[in-house]
Design an enzyme around this catalytic site. Structure first.
Site, PDB file in Angstrom:
ATOM      1  N   CYS A  90      28.123  42.072  38.588  1.00 37.36           N
ATOM      2  CA  CYS A  90      28.088  43.544  38.693  1.00 37.36           C
ATOM      3  C   CYS A  90      26.806  44.136  38.131  1.00 37.36           C
ATOM      4  O   CYS A  90      26.454  45.273  38.444  1.00 37.36           O
ATOM      5  CB  CYS A  90      29.283  44.155  37.971  1.00 37.36           C
TER       6      CYS A  90
ATOM      7  N   HIS B   5      27.981  51.819  36.871  1.00 35.19           N
ATOM      8  CA  HIS B   5      28.709  50.863  37.708  1.00 35.19           C
ATOM      9  C   HIS B   5      30.120  51.408  37.938  1.00 35.19           C
ATOM     10  O   HIS B   5      30.739  51.953  37.026  1.00 35.19           O
ATOM     11  CB  HIS B   5      28.759  49.505  37.005  1.00 35.19           C
TER      12      HIS B   5
ATOM     13  N   ASN C 142      35.190  48.992  43.609  1.00 31.43           N
ATOM     14  CA  ASN C 142      34.142  48.289  42.876  1.00 31.43           C
ATOM     15  C   ASN C 142      33.390  47.379  43.859  1.00 31.43           C
ATOM     16  O   ASN C 142      33.969  46.434  44.390  1.00 31.43           O
ATOM     17  CB  ASN C 142      34.805  47.464  41.763  1.00 31.43           C
TER      18      ASN C 142
HETATM   19  O1  UT7 Z   1      33.117  45.138  37.625  1.00 32.30           O
HETATM   20  C1  UT7 Z   1      33.234  44.200  36.582  1.00 32.30           C
HETATM   21  C2  UT7 Z   1      33.881  44.738  35.419  1.00 32.30           C
HETATM   22  N1  UT7 Z   1      35.276  44.962  35.678  1.00 32.30           N
HETATM   23  C3  UT7 Z   1      35.920  45.854  34.955  1.00 32.30           C
HETATM   24  O2  UT7 Z   1      35.268  46.499  34.147  1.00 32.30           O
HETATM   25  C4  UT7 Z   1      37.417  46.016  35.091  1.00 32.30           C
HETATM   26  C5  UT7 Z   1      38.003  46.448  33.774  1.00 32.30           C
HETATM   27  N2  UT7 Z   1      39.454  46.503  33.747  1.00 32.30           N
HETATM   28  C6  UT7 Z   1      40.172  47.464  34.385  1.00 32.30           C
HETATM   29  O3  UT7 Z   1      39.616  48.285  35.090  1.00 32.30           O
HETATM   30  C7  UT7 Z   1      41.659  47.519  34.146  1.00 32.30           C
HETATM   31  O4  UT7 Z   1      41.991  46.680  33.056  1.00 32.30           O
HETATM   32  C8  UT7 Z   1      42.529  47.137  35.378  1.00 32.30           C
HETATM   33  C9  UT7 Z   1      42.432  48.243  36.416  1.00 32.30           C
HETATM   34  C10 UT7 Z   1      42.069  45.835  35.954  1.00 32.30           C
HETATM   35  C11 UT7 Z   1      43.993  47.016  34.967  1.00 32.30           C
HETATM   36  O5  UT7 Z   1      44.438  48.222  34.369  1.00 32.30           O
HETATM   37  P1  UT7 Z   1      45.252  48.184  32.985  1.00 32.30           P
HETATM   38  O6  UT7 Z   1      45.570  49.571  32.660  1.00 32.30           O
HETATM   39  O7  UT7 Z   1      44.405  47.415  32.014  1.00 32.30           O
HETATM   40  O8  UT7 Z   1      46.566  47.424  33.379  1.00 32.30           O
HETATM   41  P2  UT7 Z   1      47.163  46.070  32.807  1.00 32.30           P
HETATM   42  O9  UT7 Z   1      46.377  44.900  33.288  1.00 32.30           O
HETATM   43  O10 UT7 Z   1      47.362  46.218  31.322  1.00 32.30           O
HETATM   44  O11 UT7 Z   1      48.592  46.080  33.485  1.00 32.30           O
HETATM   45  C12 UT7 Z   1      49.564  47.086  33.170  1.00 32.30           C
HETATM   46  C13 UT7 Z   1      50.761  46.877  34.042  1.00 32.30           C
HETATM   47  C14 UT7 Z   1      51.274  45.418  34.058  1.00 32.30           C
HETATM   48  O12 UT7 Z   1      52.675  45.452  34.139  1.00 32.30           O
HETATM   49  P3  UT7 Z   1      53.584  45.202  32.832  1.00 32.30           P
HETATM   50  O13 UT7 Z   1      53.192  43.833  32.365  1.00 32.30           O
HETATM   51  O14 UT7 Z   1      53.224  46.282  31.889  1.00 32.30           O
HETATM   52  O15 UT7 Z   1      54.963  45.287  33.385  1.00 32.30           O
HETATM   53  C15 UT7 Z   1      50.713  44.888  35.350  1.00 32.30           C
HETATM   54  O16 UT7 Z   1      51.480  43.823  35.875  1.00 32.30           O
HETATM   55  O17 UT7 Z   1      50.432  47.199  35.393  1.00 32.30           O
HETATM   56  C16 UT7 Z   1      50.809  46.093  36.248  1.00 32.30           C
HETATM   57  N3  UT7 Z   1      49.875  46.071  37.368  1.00 32.30           N
HETATM   58  C17 UT7 Z   1      50.089  46.738  38.511  1.00 32.30           C
HETATM   59  N4  UT7 Z   1      51.099  47.537  38.921  1.00 32.30           N
HETATM   60  C18 UT7 Z   1      51.022  48.058  40.156  1.00 32.30           C
HETATM   61  C19 UT7 Z   1      48.688  45.401  37.461  1.00 32.30           C
HETATM   62  N5  UT7 Z   1      48.148  45.628  38.667  1.00 32.30           N
HETATM   63  C20 UT7 Z   1      48.997  46.446  39.334  1.00 32.30           C
HETATM   64  C21 UT7 Z   1      48.962  47.038  40.615  1.00 32.30           C
HETATM   65  N6  UT7 Z   1      49.976  47.832  40.984  1.00 32.30           N
HETATM   66  N7  UT7 Z   1      47.933  46.839  41.477  1.00 32.30           N
END
Ligand code: UT7
Length: 329
Positions: free
Chosen positions: A112, A256, A286
């Protein structure tokens, strides 16, 4: 010596993949995707449209904007983590597609942070050697080919596209192009965001395909936390080195586009207004190495960034690699 941004261009493939489309593919919903990421849709390249096609299209527009012929270009650097092939380079395919003559072409791998890394490299090449009068710096990705479309935690995030800047050595003492930068790497975090398969560690095999090792693996929360701190600290370093005040002197910040919440947290900590931030993540998701290049081109083409204005670029990604760059358009 002065290196000016002679022209910019970008290319976004036609096909749109909406959150509603993704609801039919994995267990997700529009509300989760919009509130957690800011993404409503992303564009996906056609099957026969490859990374070098998108890179070449963005380069063509940058060359047109500058009124420069492809035969005059001295070097092309394509930042990508989704090259056409491991070799030859995607940049060599751009050379063929734009019917270039003398251009020295190579790819750059910094995920990225690829576009900023390529801008740093391209500028340094021109400073070191005057024979490079025109250099194309490109970020291009076909991330749809390395997404695991069964993994809801990653497949909603990524899209395809390309952006390019044509640099020109105008050698007139003017203060333009890349003015200050802070580029960093910390390889100790290399496991949190990676594509494990296909390299020398896990060469392609039936097993690597079955284990989906040829797709993006990301620890989202860890990446999120590191991203905000790293981008803010790089921006502050550039601010101090250049003797400017970000909130007053910068016309636009082009971050980014990984997550709207990351962009908002960075903007808040830099004390800048929403108007100062280029944000298109809702439309493109992204696009990795392409995202800052696409955002910069949009800032130029929408008139948000005018000749003489200062822009601050900031990025973060796998490696970890992160950085910020002060650029005068
Ligand atoms: O470009 C390179 C750099 N990349 C980044 O900077 C990405 C950085 N990270 C992020 O943007 C975020 O961490 C994500 C968007 C990837 C994830 O968001 P989050 O708020 O950190 O969610 P999480 O991974 O903590 O997941 C929260 C919940 C989980 O469920 P439980 O365990 O709480 O029941 C996930 O299973 O959301 C669930 N979840 C989803 N639910 C519906 C994860 N993906 C999805 C989805 N739809 N697509």
């Amino acid at each position: 010596m002065s290196i000016k941004i002679a022209g910019t261009g970008s290319y976004i493939p036609e096909r749109v993949l909406t959150n509603a489309d993704l609801e039919k593919m994995v267990d997700t919903n529009n509300e989760w995707i919009v509130t957690r990421t800011g993404i409503s849709e992303r564009h996906i390249a056609a099957e026969n449209e490859v990374t070098s096609d998108m890179a070449a299209a963005a380069c063509r527009k940058a060359l047109e904007a500058a009124g420069v012929d492809a035969s005059e270009v001295g070097a092309v650097i394509v930042a990508t983590c989704t090259p056409d092939y491991t070799f030859p380079s995607t940049a060599a395919n751009v050379h063929r597609k734009l019917q270039m003559s003398k251009a020295f072409c190579f790819d750059l791998s910094a995920a990225c942070c690829g576009f900023l890394s390529a801008l740093e490299t391209g500028t340094s090449l021109m400073v070191a050697n005057k024979k490079y009068r025109y250099v194309l710096v490109v970020g291009a990705e076909k991330l749809s080919t390395i997404v695991n479309w069964e993994d809801r935690s990653t497949c909603v995030l990524f899209g395809d596209g390309a952006g390019a800047i044509l640099l020109e050595n105008v050698d007139d003492g003017s203060d333009s192009g890349l003015i200050a930068s802070d580029m960093n790497t910390d390889g100790n975090w290399s496991d949190i965001l990676k594509l494990p398969g296909g390299g020398s560690v896990n060469p392609a095999s039936h097993e690597t395909v079955d284990a989906k090792l040829h797709a993006i693996h990301m620890q989202g929360q860890e990446t999120f936390k590191l991203a905000v701190n790293a981008m803010v600290s790089a921006c502050r370093k550039v601010e101090a080195d250049a003797g400017i005040t970000i909130s007053e002197d910068i016309k636009v910040v082009v971050p980014h586009q990984a997550n709207i919440r990351i962009i908002q947290a960075v903007a808040k900590r830099l004390g800048i207004t929403e108007d100062q931030v280029i944000c298109n993540i809702n439309r493109y998701g992204n696009t990795s190495a392409a995202s800052v290049a696409i955002g910069f081109d949009e800032a130029v083409r929408t008139g948000k960034l005018q000749r003489g204005d200062l822009a601050l670029l900031a990025s973060f990604g796998s490696g970890l690699v992160w950085g910020a760059q002060l650029v005068r358009y």
